[in-house]
Design a protein around this motif. Structure first.
Motif, PDB file in Angstrom:
ATOM      1  N   ILE A 196       0.836  -1.210   0.000  1.00  0.00           N
ATOM      2  CA  ILE A 196       0.000   0.000   0.000  1.00  0.00           C
ATOM      3  C   ILE A 196       0.874   1.264   0.000  1.00  0.00           C
ATOM      4  CG2 ILE A 196      -0.284   0.192   2.526  1.00  0.00           C
ATOM      5  CD1 ILE A 196      -3.081   0.734  -0.058  1.00  0.00           C
ATOM      6  N   PHE A 197       2.048   1.151   0.586  1.00  0.00           N
ATOM      7  CA  PHE A 197       2.956   2.301   0.658  1.00  0.00           C
ATOM      8  C   PHE A 197       3.497   2.658  -0.728  1.00  0.00           C
ATOM      9  CE2 PHE A 197       3.149  -0.382   4.413  1.00  0.00           C
ATOM     10  CZ  PHE A 197       2.615   0.474   5.353  1.00  0.00           C
ATOM     11  N   GLU A 198       3.529   1.651  -1.583  1.00  0.00           N
ATOM     12  CA  GLU A 198       4.033   1.876  -2.938  1.00  0.00           C
ATOM     13  C   GLU A 198       2.940   2.403  -3.868  1.00  0.00           C
ATOM     14  OE1 GLU A 198       7.266  -1.774  -2.440  1.00  0.00           O
ATOM     15  OE2 GLU A 198       5.344  -2.136  -3.409  1.00  0.00           O
ATOM     16  N   VAL A 199       1.691   2.239  -3.435  1.00  0.00           N
ATOM     17  CA  VAL A 199       0.565   2.767  -4.197  1.00  0.00           C
ATOM     18  C   VAL A 199       0.376   4.246  -3.864  1.00  0.00           C
ATOM     19  CG1 VAL A 199      -1.938   2.521  -4.564  1.00  0.00           C
ATOM     20  CG2 VAL A 199      -0.555   0.506  -4.062  1.00  0.00           C
ATOM     21  N   SER A 200       0.892   4.608  -2.679  1.00  0.00           N
ATOM     22  CA  SER A 200       0.661   5.931  -2.111  1.00  0.00           C
ATOM     23  C   SER A 200       1.217   7.061  -2.983  1.00  0.00           C
ATOM     24  CB  SER A 200       1.332   5.971  -0.734  1.00  0.00           C
ATOM     25  OG  SER A 200       1.220   7.242  -0.172  1.00  0.00           O
ATOM     26  N   SER A 201       0.513   8.178  -2.947  1.00  0.00           N
ATOM     27  CA  SER A 201       0.969   9.350  -3.683  1.00  0.00           C
ATOM     28  C   SER A 201       0.578  10.577  -2.874  1.00  0.00           C
ATOM     29  CB  SER A 201       0.305   9.329  -5.060  1.00  0.00           C
ATOM     30  OG  SER A 201       0.315  10.590  -5.626  1.00  0.00           O
ATOM     31  N   ALA A 202       1.569  11.458  -2.626  1.00  0.00           N
ATOM     32  CA  ALA A 202       1.358  12.585  -1.711  1.00  0.00           C
ATOM     33  C   ALA A 202       0.145  13.416  -2.109  1.00  0.00           C
ATOM     34  CB  ALA A 202       2.616  13.450  -1.678  1.00  0.00           C
ATOM     35  N   GLY A 203      -0.679  13.726  -1.118  1.00  0.00           N
ATOM     36  CA  GLY A 203      -1.808  14.614  -1.352  1.00  0.00           C
ATOM     37  C   GLY A 203      -3.100  13.898  -1.710  1.00  0.00           C
ATOM     38  N   ARG A 204      -3.016  12.601  -1.998  1.00  0.00           N
ATOM     39  CA  ARG A 204      -4.230  11.870  -2.349  1.00  0.00           C
ATOM     40  C   ARG A 204      -5.032  11.602  -1.075  1.00  0.00           C
ATOM     41  NH1 ARG A 204      -2.706   7.517  -6.413  1.00  0.00           N
ATOM     42  NH2 ARG A 204      -2.564   9.240  -7.878  1.00  0.00           N
ATOM     43  N   LYS A 205      -6.345  11.752  -1.169  1.00  0.00           N
ATOM     44  CA  LYS A 205      -7.177  11.593   0.022  1.00  0.00           C
ATOM     45  C   LYS A 205      -8.132  10.426  -0.112  1.00  0.00           C
ATOM     46  CE  LYS A 205      -6.991  16.414   1.422  1.00  0.00           C
ATOM     47  NZ  LYS A 205      -7.683  17.695   1.367  1.00  0.00           N
ATOM     48  N   GLY A 206      -8.344   9.744   1.000  1.00  0.00           N
ATOM     49  CA  GLY A 206      -9.291   8.636   1.021  1.00  0.00           C
ATOM     50  C   GLY A 206     -10.599   9.088   1.610  1.00  0.00           C
ATOM     51  N   VAL A 207     -10.986   8.461   2.736  1.00  0.00           N
ATOM     52  CA  VAL A 207     -12.234   8.816   3.403  1.00  0.00           C
ATOM     53  C   VAL A 207     -11.930   9.957   4.372  1.00  0.00           C
ATOM     54  CG1 VAL A 207     -14.136   7.950   4.803  1.00  0.00           C
ATOM     55  CG2 VAL A 207     -12.949   6.406   3.226  1.00  0.00           C
ATOM     56  N   GLU A 208     -12.380  11.154   4.050  1.00  0.00           N
ATOM     57  CA  GLU A 208     -12.031  12.287   4.908  1.00  0.00           C
ATOM     58  C   GLU A 208     -12.913  12.335   6.149  1.00  0.00           C
ATOM     59  OE1 GLU A 208     -10.946  16.062   2.797  1.00  0.00           O
ATOM     60  OE2 GLU A 208     -11.748  14.912   1.110  1.00  0.00           O
ATOM     61  N   PRO A 209     -12.324  12.739   7.268  1.00  0.00           N
ATOM     62  CA  PRO A 209     -13.130  12.877   8.494  1.00  0.00           C
ATOM     63  C   PRO A 209     -14.202  13.955   8.321  1.00  0.00           C
ATOM     64  CG  PRO A 209     -10.772  13.014   8.976  1.00  0.00           C
ATOM     65  CD  PRO A 209     -10.920  13.078   7.499  1.00  0.00           C
ATOM     66  N   ALA A 210     -15.168  13.939   9.220  1.00  0.00           N
ATOM     67  CA  ALA A 210     -16.272  14.901   9.159  1.00  0.00           C
ATOM     68  C   ALA A 210     -15.761  16.335   9.271  1.00  0.00           C
ATOM     69  CB  ALA A 210     -17.246  14.613  10.299  1.00  0.00           C
ATOM     70  N   VAL A 211     -16.590  17.242   8.783  1.00  0.00           N
ATOM     71  CA  VAL A 211     -16.272  18.663   8.909  1.00  0.00           C
ATOM     72  C   VAL A 211     -16.420  19.059  10.380  1.00  0.00           C
ATOM     73  CG1 VAL A 211     -17.041  20.981   8.256  1.00  0.00           C
ATOM     74  CG2 VAL A 211     -17.008  19.135   6.556  1.00  0.00           C
ATOM     75  N   CYS A 212     -15.523  19.891  10.848  1.00  0.00           N
ATOM     76  CA  CYS A 212     -15.536  20.292  12.260  1.00  0.00           C
ATOM     77  C   CYS A 212     -16.638  21.322  12.501  1.00  0.00           C
ATOM     78  CB  CYS A 212     -14.159  20.853  12.632  1.00  0.00           C
ATOM     79  SG  CYS A 212     -13.991  21.136  14.389  1.00  0.00           S
TER      80      CYS A 212
ATOM     81  N   PHE B  60       1.761  -7.469   7.338  1.00  0.00           N
ATOM     82  CA  PHE B  60       3.069  -6.817   7.178  1.00  0.00           C
ATOM     83  C   PHE B  60       2.875  -5.299   7.053  1.00  0.00           C
ATOM     84  CE2 PHE B  60       6.489  -5.194   4.440  1.00  0.00           C
ATOM     85  CZ  PHE B  60       7.629  -5.642   5.102  1.00  0.00           C
ATOM     86  N   GLU B  61       1.869  -4.908   6.303  1.00  0.00           N
ATOM     87  CA  GLU B  61       1.565  -3.477   6.165  1.00  0.00           C
ATOM     88  C   GLU B  61       1.093  -2.896   7.495  1.00  0.00           C
ATOM     89  OE1 GLU B  61       0.246  -3.707   1.436  1.00  0.00           O
ATOM     90  OE2 GLU B  61      -1.299  -3.542   2.978  1.00  0.00           O
ATOM     91  N   TYR B  62       0.282  -3.665   8.214  1.00  0.00           N
ATOM     92  CA  TYR B  62      -0.191  -3.208   9.525  1.00  0.00           C
ATOM     93  C   TYR B  62       0.989  -2.992  10.470  1.00  0.00           C
ATOM     94  CZ  TYR B  62      -2.125  -3.369  14.232  1.00  0.00           C
ATOM     95  OH  TYR B  62      -2.410  -3.084  15.539  1.00  0.00           O
ATOM     96  N   GLN B  63       1.932  -3.938  10.485  1.00  0.00           N
ATOM     97  CA  GLN B  63       3.132  -3.784  11.334  1.00  0.00           C
ATOM     98  C   GLN B  63       3.835  -2.466  11.002  1.00  0.00           C
ATOM     99  OE1 GLN B  63       4.177  -8.583  11.680  1.00  0.00           O
ATOM    100  NE2 GLN B  63       5.583  -7.274  10.593  1.00  0.00           N
ATOM    101  N   THR B  64       3.908  -2.170   9.714  1.00  0.00           N
ATOM    102  CA  THR B  64       4.564  -0.927   9.284  1.00  0.00           C
ATOM    103  C   THR B  64       3.788   0.300   9.770  1.00  0.00           C
ATOM    104  OG1 THR B  64       5.359  -2.099   7.331  1.00  0.00           O
ATOM    105  CG2 THR B  64       5.473   0.316   7.274  1.00  0.00           C
ATOM    106  N   LEU B  65       2.459   0.248   9.637  1.00  0.00           N
ATOM    107  CA  LEU B  65       1.632   1.389  10.072  1.00  0.00           C
ATOM    108  C   LEU B  65       1.842   1.662  11.563  1.00  0.00           C
ATOM    109  CD1 LEU B  65      -1.673   0.424   8.188  1.00  0.00           C
ATOM    110  CD2 LEU B  65      -0.209   2.379   7.642  1.00  0.00           C
ATOM    111  N   VAL B  66       1.903   0.595  12.363  1.00  0.00           N
ATOM    112  CA  VAL B  66       2.117   0.767  13.803  1.00  0.00           C
ATOM    113  C   VAL B  66       3.484   1.412  14.043  1.00  0.00           C
ATOM    114  CG1 VAL B  66       2.401  -0.439  16.018  1.00  0.00           C
ATOM    115  CG2 VAL B  66       0.553  -1.097  14.467  1.00  0.00           C
ATOM    116  N   CYS B  67       4.498   0.948  13.330  1.00  0.00           N
ATOM    117  CA  CYS B  67       5.836   1.542  13.470  1.00  0.00           C
ATOM    118  C   CYS B  67       5.804   3.022  13.102  1.00  0.00           C
ATOM    119  CB  CYS B  67       6.842   0.829  12.563  1.00  0.00           C
ATOM    120  SG  CYS B  67       7.213  -0.849  13.066  1.00  0.00           S
ATOM    121  N   GLN B  68       5.106   3.354  12.034  1.00  0.00           N
ATOM    122  CA  GLN B  68       5.060   4.754  11.586  1.00  0.00           C
ATOM    123  C   GLN B  68       4.354   5.636  12.610  1.00  0.00           C
ATOM    124  OE1 GLN B  68       3.171   3.943   7.792  1.00  0.00           O
ATOM    125  NE2 GLN B  68       5.092   4.256   6.678  1.00  0.00           N
TER     126      GLN B  68
END
Lengths: 128, 496, 449
Positions: free
Chosen positions: B16-32, C114-122
């Motif tokens: 999942i870390f390799e899919v990641s791209s800075a600034g992309r948003k998933g499920v955003e928390p509610a508006v405050c 494995f990804e979860y372990q990483t998230l906890v570390c982060q």
């Protein structure tokens, strides 16, 4: 399976090589073979002491753990730290590069009840 | 069709870390909807995350990225819903869907452990009744549902045993454990402060009174056994052994991992068992979740009731109440009351099955295991050739002549669409293949498995290399576990 | 019979193969005197439809945190669970699998954990994390046992501001090891652990100090100072986090001297469910990994060199090391870890930080509103999404009166701390709307006036 003639052996599958008062200790070819790929070794500190028939360290494969039992008592003069980083050496060269500790032997009499190469070979055939 | 296998659409998926791209948003928390607080104004800077943020690399993905990621990952997994899962000692029976729905009911999931008792009467009732059902099934006096899994149940039971002897003013320090036991038994005993005394089973796979007599002394707190044992055989001397242990002032602990074989047929309490732990995720159909959560309730005989973890639940009239004043209790082994969400599923199972269904499940589990044993015993070495209970244990002795071992056959089964049995356990059988079919499989499934096992035995003779290179039909092939241990990579790191 | 699919013909065929006349015949191998004569005294079985109705009626006897305005926290937090979590974690390829002993057909679980372990570390800024433990309380007990193994010392110092049920769990777990547990008092003004009390409780050779952060009162601890005290005495610092949403805002334990970071990850992806199943986490430094309990997933390759994952360092565990294992744990809380990972991935880095700030803002607003009606925080230390207030009146009557207004007004501390008989700990999360908070303050004001 290799059983060098100049070594003494224990029932726990360690070998000892005596040079003057200093004994070099490792595990046998048979031991490494039954353990499988060694992935981890834990050895004592230099300057510490070991006691005959008491554990002085641990070897591990992926699915097994074995205590290392000291064949003799005395103080540890040298530790083979290289095998901690390359535990595969224990599989590749158990009687050479993969020696484990050198011990300043307290009493040479303690070697008397260890097995010769022939006796050890016979012992493991019976154990099988 | 015997082999359930296809060259299906298996997609690759990076971390999942390799899919990641800075600034992309998933499920955003509610508006405050209240004034937004600047953390730096209310919390000292030294206590706040700084600019040099170690969360670098924390995933930033869109919702659809996350959905595809986990969907693809799930497709690389084999579960009971995928196919036959005869994993011995684990009771991989079907996990009924109604149970899952029940645990998700808002009234059973959106409830806080500290909400007032009068607002939690449904939950308290469910716990109270499930304790009652388990007491009836096991023949024990009282049950605690607090432990999270079997191993924590063992610890709980053993701590109660220690407390019992301490309260009598005569602490005892040893637990006798047969060589066929699960590893958790000695590990839990050590954690509870006991010394483990191993004991061998006889050549017919059962424990004898003489073997127990040889090690039982007045410092022995308990004999800890599994019945039926891990070879799938009923410990038929249990009654005499229990009587002897009791005469010596000791107790009997039964690991209830194999309760599926005897529920509705026999009660552990009547065999002289003083403590038992259940595995709701084995016997009572709750799913294993790819490694939990389970639930490990503990049942005890009368003498140990005062030592149960608290709080207990009492019923007076139509009201259920927590009882927190338990002066002899060993204390708690976790926060709150146990894995309630798992209890709901076990409760649903027992209510669905009723007394007749429970008994029939056990009888059918025994029947299926004997069917597999009889069907395969000419093909594979059967170290204990006698009627079994819910599981049977073979070995690779016959195939080892061709250089084929248990692991090779296990991996070959995967190629044919089956989950392998438990392998190399129990330790007393060299190259063990432990098969537990459970009661929830059709005859057609059992027949397919039996034929496949026979075919693998034939391959072992004719073409051992085929087995050595198995599995080939999977997402990945044989995994280098030695490298994983020698060059540990236990997490992803940026730039890795 | 439900879930038992054999037809009569199937059974007849099977019986023929095994050479038995009936399924009951196998019972003859069991001692006659132990066989059950009658039927189990259980309610008769139900059809699925009847069962469904029965379960709904039991569920209806509980009030939920949705039906009330709930300000309950104290180790179990009400958070919004994104829809992705339920849908993905309930894919039955995940939940009907066993522990991933056969890596070739378990890569889904293995990669996800494995990804979860990483998230906890982060989140914790630690080197390595395990696959999961049962819950925050037992994870804390495991951390204490681990610290004793690492240091070879006995004395365990727990902050009195550590969750009372966690402290009780640690004491239960340590009975077999001879206990040696002492507690360090909290400062009655700040509501945080007193460094002087820690110093005194440590003696010469402490194994570890256990501190909750933010603590049971909601207070943010001065970890750096406490770390200095315990490290000076060559003991380990165990930081316990029961509300991990705080990781989105607060400096992580790994940057403040923690040697072991443990706690409860229920807040991510796991419903309140009356207290379980929850999700114990544990993270530590690389040098301590062999003393860590629980399962670990590692990255490796398959025989073709493709990236793959498997269970590793299993020699620490009970199925190999038996009575010398680092722990007795076997089944852990894998599915809860999966749910937490899906929640965290769905939130992402920005979302987690935003969620943390949202929680802080709600709690600060609640604090201000309660203060405006004369109900002031009991302690001076900064807080995250939870804080303690003190009443001049009887807290039981207060909570009862608010319950009538469909408000669960927090957890009274009298049961846990006799000296805090008039104190209540409240939590505010993204689930508490401004309207609910306003109503809480208004009704609270009426009750105490």
């Amino acid at each position: 399976m290799d059983f060098p003639k100049d070594l003494k052996y224990t029932k726990e599958h360690e070998w000892v090589k005596l040079d003057g008062n200093v004994a070099t200790v490792g595990i046998t070819d048979y031991a490494q073979d039954s353990l499988g790929d060694v992935v981890y070794v834990e050895l004592p500190q230099e300057g510490g002491t070991v006691t005959k028939n008491e554990p002085f360290g641990v070897v591990e494969s992926v699915k097994a753990v074995s205590d290392l039992y000291s064949p003799i008592s005395g103080s540890v003069t040298e530790v083979n730290d290289a095998i901690v980083d390359t535990p595969e050496a224990i599989n590749e060269d158990p009687y050479g590069d993969a020696w484990m500790i050198k011990v300043d032997v307290a009493s040479l009499d303690e070697l008397d009840d260890l097995m010769s190469a022939d006796e050890y070979q016979k012992f493991i055939e019976e154990e099988k | 069709m015997r082999h359930i296998v296809t060259k299906g659409l298996v997609l690759d998926e990076p971390l999942i870390f390799e899919v990641s791209s800075a600034g992309r948003k998933g499920v955003e928390p509610a508006v405050c909807d209240v004034p937004v607080v600047d953390a730096a104004k209310v919390i000292p800077a030294a206590m706040l995350r700084g600019a040099n943020d170690p969360m670098a690399g924390f995933p930033e993905v869109s919702e659809i990225d996350a959905v595809r990621h986990y969907t693809r990952l799930s497709q690389w997994n084999f579960g009971v819903d995928t196919g036959f899962y005869p994993l011995g000692s684990c009771t991989m029976k079907y996990n009924p869907k109604i149970n899952e729905d029940a645990a998700r009911l808002e009234g059973l999931s959106a409830i806080h452990p500290y909400q007032p008792e009068e607002l939690s009467q449904g939950a308290l009732r469910l716990i109270y009744e499930l304790e009652d059902y388990l007491a009836e099934i096991s023949g024990m006096s009282a049950i605690t549902l607090q432990p999270s899994a079997g191993a924590q149940g063992e610890l709980t039971g053993l701590l109660m045993i220690a407390a019992y002897f301490k309260a009598k003013g005569r602490p005892r320090h040893k637990i006798i454990i047969p060589d066929t036991a699960h590893g958790t038994n000695p590990a839990s005993s050590a954690l509870a402060g006991f010394k483990v005394v191993p004991i061998k089973s006889e050549s017919n796979g059962v424990l004898t009174l003489d073997a127990v007599k040889a090690v039982m002394d007045d410092d022995t707190a308990a004999l800890m056994l599994t019945n039926p044992n891990t070879i799938g055989i009923f410990e038929r001397n249990i009654h005499d052994i229990a009587a002897y242990v009791h005469k010596k002032g000791g107790l009997i602990y039964c690991d209830g991992a194999n309760l599926n074989a005897i529920m509705g047929i026999m009660k552990l309490g009547e065999m002289g068992v003083d403590v038992v732990q259940f595995n709701l995720h084995k016997t009572f159909s709750t799913p294993h979740g790819g490694g939990g959560p389970g639930s490990g309730p503990v049942g005890v005989g009368k003498a140990l009731v005062p030592f149960l973890p608290g709080p207990r639940i009492k019923k007076s009239g139509n009201k259920y109440k927590f009882v927190r004043d338990n002066p002899k209790s060993i204390g708690r082994v976790k926060a709150f009351y146990g894995n309630f969400g798992v209890m709901v599923k076990a409760y649903a199972y027992i209510r669905r099955m009723g007394p007749d269904g429970i008994r029939k499940a056990a009888l059918t589990a025994i029947l299926n295991a004997n069917y597999i044993k009889e069907s395969l015993k000419g093909t594979f070495h059967l170290p204990y050739d006698q009627p079994c209970m819910h599981e049977c244990v073979f070995s690779d002795k016959a195939q080892s002549a061709y250089g084929v071992t248990t692991i090779d056959m296990a991996k070959r089964l995967i190629d044919y669409g089956y989950h392998p049995p438990t392998v190399y356990f129990p330790l007393v059988v060299h190259g063990a293949i432990m098969i537990e079919p459970t009661e929830t499989e059709t005859k057609a499934t059992l027949d397919g498995f039996i034929e496949t096992m026979k075919e693998i035995a034939e391959e072992a003779r004719a073409n051992p290399d085929l087995l050595k290179s198995a599995p080939v039909n999977t997402k990945v092939q044989r995994v280098d576990e030695v490298r994983a241990a020698r060059e540990p990579i236990l997490r992803w790191r940026p730039g890795a | 019979m439900p879930y038992i699919p054999h037809s009569d013909k199937d059974i007849a065929d099977i019986l023929k193969t095994v050479g038995a006349a009936s399924t009951e015949e196998f019972l003859k191998y069991l001692p006659e005197e132990l066989r059950l004569k009658g039927k189990l005294n259980l309610p008769d079985g139900l059809s699925e439809q009847e069962l469904s109705a029965e379960l709904r009626s039991i569920a209806a006897r509980n009030s939920t945190v949705n039906g009330y305005a709930s300000f309950l926290g104290a180790g179990a937090y009400n958070h919004y669970i994104p829809a992705t979590v339920g849908h993905l974690a309930s894919r039955s390829e995940f939940y009907t699998a066993y522990t991933p002993y056969q890596p070739e057909i378990s890569q889904g679980t293995l990669q996800a954990v494995f990804e979860y372990q990483t998230l906890v570390c982060q989140m914790t800024a630690m080197d390595v994390a395990n696959a999961s433990l049962y819950d925050g309380a037992s994870a804390t007990a495991e951390a204490v046992l681990m610290a004793r193994r690492i240091t070879g010392r006995d004395t365990v110092v727990m902050s009195a501001a550590l969750h009372p049920e966690y402290r009780e769990t640690v004491r239960t777990y340590l009975v077999g090891a001879g206990n040696h547990v002492t507690e360090a008092l909290y400062c009655t003004e700040a509501g945080t652990t007193l460094p002087e009390a820690v110093e005194a409780a440590c003696g010469d050779a402490p194994a570890c100090l256990v501190v909750q952060h933010p603590n049971f009162f909601g207070s943010i601890e001065d970890l750096a100072t406490l770390a200095e005290v315990i490290h000076r005495k060559k003991g380990l610092l165990i930081v316990v986090t029961a509300e991990p949403v705080s990781f989105g805002l607060l400096k992580p334990p790994g940057e403040l001297g923690a040697d072991i970071a443990v706690g409860e990850n229920q807040s991510f992806g796991n419903p309140l469910a009356f207290g379980g199943p929850y999700l114990g986490f544990m993270a530590t430094k690389t040098e301590y990994v062999r003393q860590m309990p629980g399962r670990l997933i590692g990255q490796t390759v398959d025989k073709n060199g493709s990236r793959a994952y498997c269970l590793t360092f299993a020699t620490r565990e009970q199925h190999i090391r038996r009575e010398r294992a680092t722990s007795n744990i076997c089944t852990n809380h894998g599915l809860c870890a999966l749910a937490a990972a899906i929640h965290l991935v769905s939130l992402g880095r920005v979302g987690l930080c935003a969620l943390a700030n949202l929680n802080l803002s709600k709690a600060e607003y609640l604090k201000a509103r309660l203060s405006s009606v004369g109900i002031a925080p009991a302690f001076t230390s900064p807080t995250f999404n939870e804080f303690t207030f003190k009443l001049d009146t009887d807290p039981d009557a207060f909570m009862k009166a608010l319950l009538k207004k469909r408000i669960m007004a927090g957890v009274g501390l009298k049961r846990f701390y006799p000296e805090l008989a008039r104190h209540i700990v409240v939590s505010a999360t993204e689930m508490n709307s401004k309207a609910d908070i306003d109503r809480f303050a208004e009704e609270a004001g009426k009750v105490t006036r």
